[in-house]
Write a protein that holds these residues in place. Structure first.
Motif, PDB file in Angstrom:
ATOM      1  N   ALA A  60       0.839  -1.199   0.000  1.00  0.00           N
ATOM      2  CA  ALA A  60       0.000   0.000   0.000  1.00  0.00           C
ATOM      3  C   ALA A  60       0.876   1.251   0.000  1.00  0.00           C
ATOM      4  O   ALA A  60       1.996   1.245   0.528  1.00  0.00           O
ATOM      5  CB  ALA A  60      -0.915   0.021   1.220  1.00  0.00           C
ATOM      6  N   SER A  61       0.347   2.309  -0.611  1.00  0.00           N
ATOM      7  CA  SER A  61       0.985   3.626  -0.597  1.00  0.00           C
ATOM      8  C   SER A  61       0.019   4.600   0.065  1.00  0.00           C
ATOM      9  O   SER A  61      -1.133   4.708  -0.372  1.00  0.00           O
ATOM     10  CB  SER A  61       1.282   4.100  -2.026  1.00  0.00           C
ATOM     11  OG  SER A  61       2.139   3.201  -2.696  1.00  0.00           O
ATOM     12  N   PHE A  62       0.465   5.290   1.090  1.00  0.00           N
ATOM     13  CA  PHE A  62      -0.361   6.256   1.797  1.00  0.00           C
ATOM     14  C   PHE A  62       0.193   7.652   1.521  1.00  0.00           C
ATOM     15  O   PHE A  62       1.307   7.973   1.935  1.00  0.00           O
ATOM     16  CB  PHE A  62      -0.367   5.978   3.297  1.00  0.00           C
ATOM     17  CG  PHE A  62      -0.873   4.605   3.652  1.00  0.00           C
ATOM     18  CD1 PHE A  62      -2.223   4.306   3.600  1.00  0.00           C
ATOM     19  CD2 PHE A  62       0.022   3.601   4.014  1.00  0.00           C
ATOM     20  CE1 PHE A  62      -2.688   3.038   3.921  1.00  0.00           C
ATOM     21  CE2 PHE A  62      -0.429   2.332   4.339  1.00  0.00           C
ATOM     22  CZ  PHE A  62      -1.794   2.043   4.294  1.00  0.00           C
ATOM     23  N   ALA A  63      -0.587   8.465   0.826  1.00  0.00           N
ATOM     24  CA  ALA A  63      -0.142   9.806   0.463  1.00  0.00           C
ATOM     25  C   ALA A  63      -0.076  10.695   1.700  1.00  0.00           C
ATOM     26  O   ALA A  63      -0.782  10.462   2.688  1.00  0.00           O
ATOM     27  CB  ALA A  63      -1.089  10.405  -0.572  1.00  0.00           C
ATOM     28  N   PRO A  64       0.769  11.721   1.671  1.00  0.00           N
ATOM     29  CA  PRO A  64       0.838  12.650   2.794  1.00  0.00           C
ATOM     30  C   PRO A  64      -0.535  13.223   3.131  1.00  0.00           C
ATOM     31  O   PRO A  64      -1.343  13.503   2.242  1.00  0.00           O
ATOM     32  CB  PRO A  64       1.771  13.757   2.271  1.00  0.00           C
ATOM     33  CG  PRO A  64       2.607  13.077   1.240  1.00  0.00           C
ATOM     34  CD  PRO A  64       1.710  12.074   0.593  1.00  0.00           C
ATOM     35  N   HIS A  65      -0.796  13.358   4.415  1.00  0.00           N
ATOM     36  CA  HIS A  65      -2.018  13.960   4.954  1.00  0.00           C
ATOM     37  C   HIS A  65      -3.245  13.062   4.858  1.00  0.00           C
ATOM     38  O   HIS A  65      -4.305  13.455   5.345  1.00  0.00           O
ATOM     39  CB  HIS A  65      -2.329  15.315   4.291  1.00  0.00           C
ATOM     40  CG  HIS A  65      -1.140  16.163   4.013  1.00  0.00           C
ATOM     41  ND1 HIS A  65      -0.275  16.551   5.005  1.00  0.00           N
ATOM     42  CD2 HIS A  65      -0.654  16.682   2.852  1.00  0.00           C
ATOM     43  CE1 HIS A  65       0.689  17.296   4.465  1.00  0.00           C
ATOM     44  NE2 HIS A  65       0.485  17.373   3.179  1.00  0.00           N
ATOM     45  N   ASP A  66      -3.153  11.897   4.226  1.00  0.00           N
ATOM     46  CA  ASP A  66      -4.300  10.992   4.128  1.00  0.00           C
ATOM     47  C   ASP A  66      -4.389  10.139   5.390  1.00  0.00           C
ATOM     48  O   ASP A  66      -3.434   9.423   5.734  1.00  0.00           O
ATOM     49  CB  ASP A  66      -4.188  10.075   2.907  1.00  0.00           C
ATOM     50  CG  ASP A  66      -4.561  10.775   1.622  1.00  0.00           C
ATOM     51  OD1 ASP A  66      -4.877  11.981   1.675  1.00  0.00           O
ATOM     52  OD2 ASP A  66      -4.530  10.120   0.553  1.00  0.00           O
ATOM     53  N   ALA A  67      -5.530  10.188   6.080  1.00  0.00           N
ATOM     54  CA  ALA A  67      -5.721   9.367   7.275  1.00  0.00           C
ATOM     55  C   ALA A  67      -5.683   7.891   6.903  1.00  0.00           C
ATOM     56  O   ALA A  67      -6.169   7.489   5.843  1.00  0.00           O
ATOM     57  CB  ALA A  67      -7.056   9.717   7.927  1.00  0.00           C
ATOM     58  N   HIS A  68      -5.099   7.075   7.787  1.00  0.00           N
ATOM     59  CA  HIS A  68      -5.054   5.637   7.533  1.00  0.00           C
ATOM     60  C   HIS A  68      -4.834   4.888   8.845  1.00  0.00           C
ATOM     61  O   HIS A  68      -4.362   5.447   9.831  1.00  0.00           O
ATOM     62  CB  HIS A  68      -3.957   5.271   6.527  1.00  0.00           C
ATOM     63  CG  HIS A  68      -2.593   5.751   6.916  1.00  0.00           C
ATOM     64  ND1 HIS A  68      -2.160   7.042   6.684  1.00  0.00           N
ATOM     65  CD2 HIS A  68      -1.554   5.119   7.529  1.00  0.00           C
ATOM     66  CE1 HIS A  68      -0.926   7.189   7.123  1.00  0.00           C
ATOM     67  NE2 HIS A  68      -0.533   6.029   7.654  1.00  0.00           N
TER      68      HIS A  68
END
Length: 257
Positions: A60-68
């Motif tokens: 998975a790739s989590f972009a900056p500022h995206d809650a996860h």
């Protein structure tokens, strides 16, 4: 026969961190860095909102500022955190990121299986970082570039470890008014200068722990008001308590921290 699980490893550079560790289930959180995650032993679960269904995935790739939020069920995970300017080169969060299928990345993942990450040194970790970054951020996604004045400011923040870094001083450095500079910083990075400085202080705190400081000393050395302030910041940005750092062996390149 499966080898017993060993403590995790954290490799720290200015602007990047590689974490290889038994999965630590997180609370829902956001942070400034781009985060790439891979399940070394088996898939893990992730979701982007508390009321969303979980997605089972291997990469998975989590972009900056995206809650996860991540649920690892104790499996060994690898994470690569990248700050600016790499952080702005990802088009968005992808819970089934394609990098995990690349042959180059598969070879890398295999080299980390069965606790072999315990034998890594900084040079080998840097090689892993470069391969992973190349797979996750192919040339077609790296056209974004930051204004040279923002790059100068980011370099100044890194060099000073947050000391005397504020909008007025940084604006003067790049020959802009403070209001113009802070507007440009948000426009270029997607976040406020104060938020970035907070992230930078948190990275400095991790480096201080790596250098042998206890948590209280690390908090003061990195500019936090006290340990409670650092703990709140760490938990809000990483989803776990900073005490988890003591469960890891931390390596860093001295001239890059």
């Amino acid at each position: 026969m499966k080898l017993p699980q060993q403590p995790g490893r954290l490799f720290l550079w200015r602007g990047a961190a590689l974490v290889i560790s038994p999965g630590i289930d997180s609370s829902l959180h956001t942070h400034f860095a781009l985060q790439l995650t891979y399940g070394l032993e088996r898939p893990f679960r992730a979701r982007l909102q508390a009321d969303h269904d979980w997605t089972e995935t291997r990469s998975a790739s989590f972009a900056p500022h995206d809650a996860h939020q991540i649920d690892s069920d104790g499996g060994m995970l690898a994470h690569l955190f990248l700050e600016m300017p790499e952080a702005v080169k990802l088009s968005g969060t992808d819970l089934r990121a394609a990098f995990g299928t690349w042959p180059e990345f598969q070879a890398l993942a295999t080299s980390l299986s069965d606790n072999r990450h315990q034998s890594l040194d900084m040079e080998a970790a840097q090689h892993i970082r470069q391969i992973w970054q190349a797979c996750a951020l192919p040339q077609s996604q790296t056209s974004a570039s930051l204004d040279s004045r923002i790059l100068t400011a980011l370099d100044a923040i890194a060099a000073s470890h947050g000391a005397d870094c504020n909008g007025e001083n940084l604006a003067r450095l790049v020959h802009l008014s403070e209001s113009r500079f802070t507007h440009l910083f948000r426009q270029q990075t997607g976040m406020s200068l104060s938020r970035y400085l907070l992230w930078s202080r948190m990275v400095d705190a991790v480096a201080a722990v790596a250098q042998g400081n206890n948590m209280t000393a690390a908090a003061h050395a990195s500019g936090f008001a006290d340990l409670a302030h650092m703990s709140r910041t760490f938990r809000s940005m990483m989803g776990v308590a900073p005490s988890e750092l003591h469960r890891m062996a931390i390596a860093f390149k001295q001239d890059a921290i």
